[in-house]
Design a protein around this motif. Sequence first.
Motif, short mmCIF file in Angstrom:
data_model
loop_
_atom_site.label_atom_id
_atom_site.label_comp_id
_atom_site.label_asym_id
_atom_site.label_seq_id
_atom_site.Cartn_x
_atom_site.Cartn_y
_atom_site.Cartn_z
N VAL A 196 7.61 -0.83 -9.53
CA VAL A 196 7.48 -0.42 -8.13
C VAL A 196 8.71 0.35 -7.68
CG1 VAL A 196 5.92 -2.30 -7.53
CG2 VAL A 196 8.36 -2.63 -7.27
N HIS A 217 -2.01 5.07 -3.86
CA HIS A 217 -2.53 3.96 -3.06
C HIS A 217 -2.28 4.29 -1.60
CE1 HIS A 217 1.55 2.56 -2.34
NE2 HIS A 217 1.78 2.60 -3.64
N VAL A 269 -3.84 -1.57 -5.51
CA VAL A 269 -3.15 -1.86 -6.77
C VAL A 269 -4.02 -2.79 -7.63
CG1 VAL A 269 -1.11 -2.92 -7.85
CG2 VAL A 269 -0.85 -1.47 -5.81
N TYR A 299 -6.22 8.08 -10.33
CA TYR A 299 -5.06 7.85 -11.17
C TYR A 299 -5.03 8.85 -12.31
CZ TYR A 299 -8.11 5.15 -14.41
OH TYR A 299 -9.09 4.74 -15.27
N VAL A 321 4.14 2.39 -9.45
CA VAL A 321 3.66 2.17 -8.08
C VAL A 321 4.62 2.88 -7.12
CG1 VAL A 321 3.06 0.45 -6.33
CG2 VAL A 321 2.73 -0.07 -8.77
N VAL A 352 4.36 -3.49 -14.31
CA VAL A 352 4.15 -2.88 -13.00
C VAL A 352 5.53 -2.53 -12.46
CG1 VAL A 352 3.26 -3.23 -10.66
CG2 VAL A 352 2.02 -4.20 -12.61
N LEU A 389 4.76 -4.61 -2.56
CA LEU A 389 3.54 -4.75 -3.36
C LEU A 389 3.79 -5.60 -4.60
CD1 LEU A 389 2.19 -1.10 -3.02
CD2 LEU A 389 1.52 -3.13 -1.73
#
Length: 190
Positions: A168, A128, A143, A71, A90, A166, A175
């Motif tokens: 996405v 990921h 995650v 990351y 994400v 988070v 996810l």
Amino acid sequence: MRTRHATVAGALALASMLLAAFAPPTAAQAPERRIAYRLPGMDAVARRESIPYRSLAGSPDTLAYGRALEYDVYLPRAPQGTRTPGVVFVHGGIVAGSRGERPKDWPAYQEWGRLAAAAGLVAVTFTHRLTTDDNVDVAAEDVEALLRQLRARAGEYGLDPDRLCVAVFSAGGPLASAFLRDPRPYVRCL
């Protein structure tokens, strides 16, 4: 009948344009593919790159991703000792077996990281293992592993471990379901 064919053709043309617009850029295209919204200080944001968060030793994914998943952290200008909320970006799925750039290195995610940090948030981009091979469970574990590490190392980044968002994108949407099924008190925004 003719109207229906025109509608279908128009929809296909639009879909084709959108796919081309959102396809990961090549290295040659990277400098010109920037997000439109800019904040002062975006280009001066500090970035800590390629921090491993999950070992892949012995995994078949080693060929595609290297020995670990990594990351990047984008740091806002904040007074020493400040605990700042953070946002984790994400990405969606990637083509199985891809040997190209990791999503955390895609210009769009670098731009999102810079924008969020310039706005005063700690921003995190990462890679990921969600691919077209329908491995949502593996990616969800990635995650979770990232969030555990971020919370454990929050002090290093000036991150408030109890105020995370988070965000996405695209095929990463499934996810988010883990946070809807089993809310975590530290994820304040989804």
